[in-house]
Design a protein around this motif. Structure first.
Motif, PDB file in Angstrom:
ATOM      1  N   SER A   1       0.831  -1.204   0.000  1.00  0.00           N
ATOM      2  CA  SER A   1       0.000   0.000   0.000  1.00  0.00           C
ATOM      3  C   SER A   1       0.866   1.255   0.000  1.00  0.00           C
ATOM      4  N   THR A   2       0.222   2.378  -0.276  1.00  0.00           N
ATOM      5  CA  THR A   2       0.867   3.679  -0.117  1.00  0.00           C
ATOM      6  C   THR A   2       0.720   4.118   1.342  1.00  0.00           C
ATOM      7  N   ALA A   3       1.372   5.230   1.688  1.00  0.00           N
ATOM      8  CA  ALA A   3       1.262   5.754   3.060  1.00  0.00           C
ATOM      9  C   ALA A   3      -0.183   6.139   3.374  1.00  0.00           C
ATOM     10  N   ALA A   4      -0.864   6.781   2.416  1.00  0.00           N
ATOM     11  CA  ALA A   4      -2.244   7.205   2.673  1.00  0.00           C
ATOM     12  C   ALA A   4      -3.158   5.990   2.833  1.00  0.00           C
ATOM     13  N   GLN A   5      -2.941   4.966   2.010  1.00  0.00           N
ATOM     14  CA  GLN A   5      -3.741   3.739   2.159  1.00  0.00           C
ATOM     15  C   GLN A   5      -3.462   3.076   3.500  1.00  0.00           C
ATOM     16  N   GLU A   6      -2.210   3.130   3.927  1.00  0.00           N
ATOM     17  CA  GLU A   6      -1.874   2.531   5.229  1.00  0.00           C
ATOM     18  C   GLU A   6      -2.685   3.202   6.339  1.00  0.00           C
ATOM     19  N   ILE A   7      -2.727   4.527   6.320  1.00  0.00           N
ATOM     20  CA  ILE A   7      -3.511   5.238   7.337  1.00  0.00           C
ATOM     21  C   ILE A   7      -4.983   4.868   7.197  1.00  0.00           C
ATOM     22  N   ALA A   8      -5.498   4.964   5.976  1.00  0.00           N
ATOM     23  CA  ALA A   8      -6.946   4.820   5.778  1.00  0.00           C
ATOM     24  C   ALA A   8      -7.418   3.423   6.159  1.00  0.00           C
ATOM     25  N   PHE A   9      -6.721   2.394   5.678  1.00  0.00           N
ATOM     26  CA  PHE A   9      -7.193   1.039   5.949  1.00  0.00           C
ATOM     27  C   PHE A   9      -7.032   0.687   7.427  1.00  0.00           C
ATOM     28  N   THR A  10      -5.984   1.202   8.049  1.00  0.00           N
ATOM     29  CA  THR A  10      -5.772   0.909   9.472  1.00  0.00           C
ATOM     30  C   THR A  10      -6.848   1.585  10.318  1.00  0.00           C
ATOM     31  N   LEU A  11      -7.081   2.861  10.061  1.00  0.00           N
ATOM     32  CA  LEU A  11      -8.082   3.555  10.859  1.00  0.00           C
ATOM     33  C   LEU A  11      -9.482   2.999  10.569  1.00  0.00           C
ATOM     34  N   ALA A  12      -9.728   2.606   9.332  1.00  0.00           N
ATOM     35  CA  ALA A  12     -11.035   2.015   9.016  1.00  0.00           C
ATOM     36  C   ALA A  12     -11.191   0.668   9.739  1.00  0.00           C
ATOM     37  N   ASP A  13     -10.112  -0.092   9.858  1.00  0.00           N
ATOM     38  CA  ASP A  13     -10.149  -1.301  10.686  1.00  0.00           C
ATOM     39  C   ASP A  13     -10.491  -0.930  12.129  1.00  0.00           C
ATOM     40  N   GLY A  14      -9.845   0.117  12.621  1.00  0.00           N
ATOM     41  CA  GLY A  14     -10.108   0.583  13.989  1.00  0.00           C
ATOM     42  C   GLY A  14     -11.574   0.929  14.183  1.00  0.00           C
ATOM     43  N   VAL A  15     -12.128   1.639  13.209  1.00  0.00           N
ATOM     44  CA  VAL A  15     -13.543   2.008  13.277  1.00  0.00           C
ATOM     45  C   VAL A  15     -14.404   0.739  13.373  1.00  0.00           C
ATOM     46  N   ALA A  16     -14.043  -0.285  12.595  1.00  0.00           N
ATOM     47  CA  ALA A  16     -14.830  -1.525  12.611  1.00  0.00           C
ATOM     48  C   ALA A  16     -14.774  -2.202  13.982  1.00  0.00           C
ATOM     49  N   TYR A  17     -13.588  -2.201  14.613  1.00  0.00           N
ATOM     50  CA  TYR A  17     -13.488  -2.824  15.946  1.00  0.00           C
ATOM     51  C   TYR A  17     -14.277  -2.040  16.981  1.00  0.00           C
ATOM     52  N   VAL A  18     -14.178  -0.714  16.927  1.00  0.00           N
ATOM     53  CA  VAL A  18     -14.914   0.098  17.893  1.00  0.00           C
ATOM     54  C   VAL A  18     -16.409  -0.133  17.706  1.00  0.00           C
ATOM     55  N   GLN A  19     -16.854  -0.141  16.454  1.00  0.00           N
ATOM     56  CA  GLN A  19     -18.275  -0.337  16.189  1.00  0.00           C
ATOM     57  C   GLN A  19     -18.732  -1.710  16.681  1.00  0.00           C
ATOM     58  N   ALA A  20     -17.907  -2.738  16.449  1.00  0.00           N
ATOM     59  CA  ALA A  20     -18.279  -4.090  16.892  1.00  0.00           C
ATOM     60  C   ALA A  20     -18.407  -4.140  18.413  1.00  0.00           C
ATOM     61  N   ALA A  21     -17.487  -3.447  19.096  1.00  0.00           N
ATOM     62  CA  ALA A  21     -17.533  -3.451  20.561  1.00  0.00           C
ATOM     63  C   ALA A  21     -18.765  -2.697  21.065  1.00  0.00           C
ATOM     64  N   LEU A  22     -19.087  -1.599  20.400  1.00  0.00           N
ATOM     65  CA  LEU A  22     -20.288  -0.850  20.794  1.00  0.00           C
ATOM     66  C   LEU A  22     -21.529  -1.707  20.563  1.00  0.00           C
ATOM     67  N   ASP A  23     -21.537  -2.405  19.417  1.00  0.00           N
ATOM     68  CA  ASP A  23     -22.681  -3.274  19.115  1.00  0.00           C
ATOM     69  C   ASP A  23     -22.811  -4.402  20.131  1.00  0.00           C
ATOM     70  N   ALA A  24     -21.676  -4.803  20.714  1.00  0.00           N
ATOM     71  CA  ALA A  24     -21.717  -5.857  21.733  1.00  0.00           C
ATOM     72  C   ALA A  24     -22.074  -5.293  23.098  1.00  0.00           C
ATOM     73  N   GLY A  25     -22.348  -3.999  23.158  1.00  0.00           N
ATOM     74  CA  GLY A  25     -22.838  -3.406  24.394  1.00  0.00           C
ATOM     75  C   GLY A  25     -21.764  -2.805  25.290  1.00  0.00           C
ATOM     76  N   LEU A  26     -20.536  -2.673  24.784  1.00  0.00           N
ATOM     77  CA  LEU A  26     -19.484  -2.081  25.614  1.00  0.00           C
ATOM     78  C   LEU A  26     -19.545  -0.562  25.543  1.00  0.00           C
ATOM     79  N   ASP A  27     -19.110   0.090  26.628  1.00  0.00           N
ATOM     80  CA  ASP A  27     -19.040   1.541  26.654  1.00  0.00           C
ATOM     81  C   ASP A  27     -17.710   1.980  26.059  1.00  0.00           C
ATOM     82  N   VAL A  28     -17.760   2.949  25.154  1.00  0.00           N
ATOM     83  CA  VAL A  28     -16.561   3.294  24.396  1.00  0.00           C
ATOM     84  C   VAL A  28     -15.378   3.674  25.295  1.00  0.00           C
ATOM     85  N   ASP A  29     -15.630   4.424  26.343  1.00  0.00           N
ATOM     86  CA  ASP A  29     -14.519   4.864  27.187  1.00  0.00           C
ATOM     87  C   ASP A  29     -13.986   3.757  28.091  1.00  0.00           C
ATOM     88  N   ARG A  30     -14.684   2.636  28.142  1.00  0.00           N
ATOM     89  CA  ARG A  30     -14.177   1.498  28.919  1.00  0.00           C
ATOM     90  C   ARG A  30     -13.047   0.773  28.194  1.00  0.00           C
TER      91      ARG A  30
END
Lengths: 136, 556
Positions: free
Chosen positions: B247-276
């Motif tokens: 990947s390029t540097a911009a793709q590295e940032i984008a795909f990594t942060l988009a992965d992060g978004v997916a994990y945060v969303q999955a945890a929220l969907d599982a009922g976890l509090d974001v700040d926990r």
């Protein structure tokens, strides 16, 4: 009636034996061979020697490119080469690339692997090698 | 004559009167200059380029939102980054020796490499393990192996990072079981499991299960660690391998942060509090050759993540906004030709990581394009970061490139490019969809192929490969893993299995299967199972039965 081999494009199987998932090299080579007019079948990662041999025979390929970066070539390459011989695929041109130490090149040659393209090899070199050495 | 601030008019005058006549006589080296990722680079950046930038909003201060300048208020003036060399090969006993060697030489954290069988959930005696045992990392099938691996290492004092994904829950369970047997409280443990399955589908390939159940195991680990092992990072969201895959540097940032978004969303969907849990999310990036672009990349990633967490997910706690990251120098940039040149590459990449504000760093060894690194090569790699840390002086002031017209401009342009890519992924329905559809993989393959063509044409120079080649190859000693180790590991495993109690084993497996089917948190039954002697392969097999296996569809 069997297809006349010299009438069709050179057909190459690009294969990833073993468990390593680093397939940047395999995919780049596959794409470059395709752009050079060859027919390319890419196996995907984590292929057993048996699966690679079967794919090569079934697809009636002219050449096989093996890509491995995990260091398991000393165990897996002999299994692939003996499998090919057992299934009548000894005419298939086999070459390899990946992380293969210089000291193992002789080992690979003795197995019947005709060329090792290490890191930094221009793909042109592999293309030329295939065109010049494939049995048709 | 009074000093004047440059204006568009004075710049025009400079271009006409000074630059043009000069270039007419001495042309530049190229018509277009680009970064390592192919982004055009201007001849000169000036205050004009940053005119629209609101410094308070875009940069702020270190340790403060949006963390562009660093996640801590003192950065390396307080404590240097953690020097953490990724290591492991052969048997647990051999790897344990290498860890102790590194700790004795001033390394400050452990980083465990596992062999591929361990990473894909096969015991060392599985048919698919043939030839792979102990090759790219250490073979761990049982709790006994883990006890050997960690022998005499003070688990309450070192932090341990484990590069493990599909089987992360099992390896973490083993680590926790070893700590419990030694009487070390789990609250005292510090470390990270990589546990980033999305990038395995994208770039690294050690997946086992399909995406949905994989995401569930990950959110189970988030919940369990938040409750029981608060000092543990249950994930290291990794751009490293995405970049290595091309990947390029911009793709590295984008795909990594988009992965992060997916994990945060999955945890929220599982009922976890974001700040926990958000404060324990950590990241892992590549440090590549283009120094300024890489520094800009780290800065842009921090700013973007802070905004995602605060604005998109409504996190309230500052630690939820701060992107902490480990960096590793780029493996693909190493050349097999003239391997000593790699020490220079690694130095530049290490500078990029430190100028970019990394929390920990692995520097690659010069021989890694040839084989696993020898002890000497690893020592030079560690010494490289010690020279950067103790002699270069760059850690003495915070974000020393902050305010550079060039670096700020690159930071802004990477942020814009990566942001647009994240929007495209959102429009596809998120990263899991984008991965399942093959979009991400294709984008990376395209970039990789483009770079290869640039190398072949000579447009992209690589010293020792397509420029400044030597006829004679350089021979350097390489490390070989003794094939005898595989046989010994298999024998040890068989003896271990034979000595187990059948009843306790069956009960532990049954409890695990029930938890996998019912949706209750998997960590407690996995810890119980490893403690009872269930092997990594056996646990993985149960989960394969319940979850199924992922099959990649590839196109080239």
């Amino acid at each position: 009636m069997t297809e006349n081999r010299s009438d069709r494009p050179i057909r190459v199987l690009v294969a990833k034996p073993g468990l390593d998932g680093h397939d940047r090299g395999a995919k780049v080579v596959a794409r470059a061979l395709k752009d050079a007019g060859m027919e390319v079948i890419y196996t995907g990662i984590r292929q057993t020697p048996e699966a690679i041999v079967n794919a090569a025979i079934q697809e009636d390929v002219d050449a096989i490119g093996l890509s491995i970066l995990s260091g398991a070539h000393r165990e897996l390459f002999p299994a692939i080469m003996s499998g090919l011989r057992a299934q009548g695929g000894e005419e298939i041109l086999v070459f390899a690339g990946g992380v293969i130490p210089d000291d193992d090149i002789e080992f690979c040659r003795e197995l019947g692997i005709r060329a090792i393209f290490g890191p930094g090899t221009p793909i042109e070199e592999a293309i030329r090698f295939i065109r010049e050495n494939v049995q048709r | 004559m009074p000093e004047e601030r440059p204006t568009p008019e004075t710049r025009d005058a400079w271009e006409r009167q000074v630059l043009e006549p000069f270039v007419a006589k001495r042309p530049e080296r190229a018509d277009l200059f680009v970064t390592g990722s192919g982004q055009p680079v201007e001849r000169l950046y000036t205050a004009d380029d940053l005119e629209a930038q609101d410094e308070a909003r875009e940069l702020g201060f270190p340790g403060s939102y949006p963390y562009t300048r660093g996640v801590y208020p003192t950065m390396y003036r307080g404590r240097l980054w953690t020097m953490r060399q990724y290591a492991g090969f052969g048997t647990a006993a051999e790897s344990n020796q290498r860890y102790r060697y590194l700790l004795e030489r001033g390394q400050t954290g452990l980083s465990v490499a596992f062999d591929l069988c361990t990473q894909i959930g096969y015991d060392s005696d599985h048919a698919l393990a043939r030839g792979e045992v102990g090759k790219v990392g250490v073979a761990i099938s049982t709790l006994e192996d883990m006890e050997t691996l960690l022998a005499d290492i003070p688990l309450d004092q070192v932090s341990t990072s484990m590069t493990i994904n599909s089987t992360a829950a099992i390896l973490l369970a083993m680590y926790l079981a070893v700590a419990r047997r030694r009487g070390i409280a789990w609250e005292k443990l510090r470390g990270t499991v990589q546990n980033d399955i999305l990038k395995e589908y994208i770039a690294r390939g050690t997946y086992i299960f399909p995406p949905q159940p994989s995401m569930r195991v990950i959110t189970d680990m988030f919940a369990f660690c938040a409750r029981e092992v608060p000092g543990w990072n249950p994930i290291s969201i990794s751009g490293y391998h995405i970049r290595e895959a091309g990947s390029t540097a911009a793709q590295e940032i984008a795909f990594t942060l988009a992965d992060g978004v997916a994990y945060v969303q999955a945890a929220l969907d599982a009922g976890l509090d974001v700040d926990r849990f958000a404060g324990r999310l950590s990241f892992f990036f590549n440090a590549h050759n283009d120094l300024l672009e890489e520094v800009a990349k780290f800065r842009a990633a921090r700013r973007m993540w802070a905004r995602i967490m605060r604005e998109r997910f409504g996190a309230r706690h500052p630690s939820s906004w701060a992107l902490r990251f480990h960096a590793q120098t780029s493996g693909v940039s190493l050349t097999a030709q003239q391997p000593h040149n790699n020490v220079a590459r690694v130095t530049i990449q290490a500078l990029a990581a430190v100028l970019g504000g990394a929390q920990s760093l692995h520097t690659n060894a010069m021989d890694e394009a040839l084989a696993l690194p020898t002890e000497e090569a690893v020592r030079i790699a560690l010494r490289t970061q010690q020279v950067v840390a103790y002699e270069s002086g760059i850690g003495n002031t915070i974000d020393p490139l902050g305010g550079s017209y060039a670096v700020e401009s690159l930071t802004n342009s990477l942020e814009a490019e990566a942001g647009a890519l994240i929007e495209r992924i959102d429009a596809m329905g998120g990263m899991v969809r984008a991965v399942e559809s093959g979009f991400v993989q294709r984008e990376i393959q395209e970039s990789a192929y483009r770079m290869q063509r640039e190398i072949e044409s000579g447009e992209r120079a690589i010293v020792g490969v397509n420029r400044f080649q030597e006829e004679e190859g350089t021979k350097i000693p390489i490390l070989r893993v003794d094939p005898q180790l595989e046989r010994e590991q298999v024998e040890r495993l068989r003896a271990f299995r034979a000595a187990r109690s059948g009843d306790a084993l069956r009960r532990a497996l049954h409890a695990l299967k029930r938890a996998a089917e019912s949706g209750e948190n998997l960590m407690p039954p996995i810890i119980e199972a490893v403690d009872r002697g269930v092997t990594l392969g056996e646990i993985s097999d149960i989960l394969r039965q319940v979850f199924g296996e992922y099959r990649e569809s590839v196109t080239v």
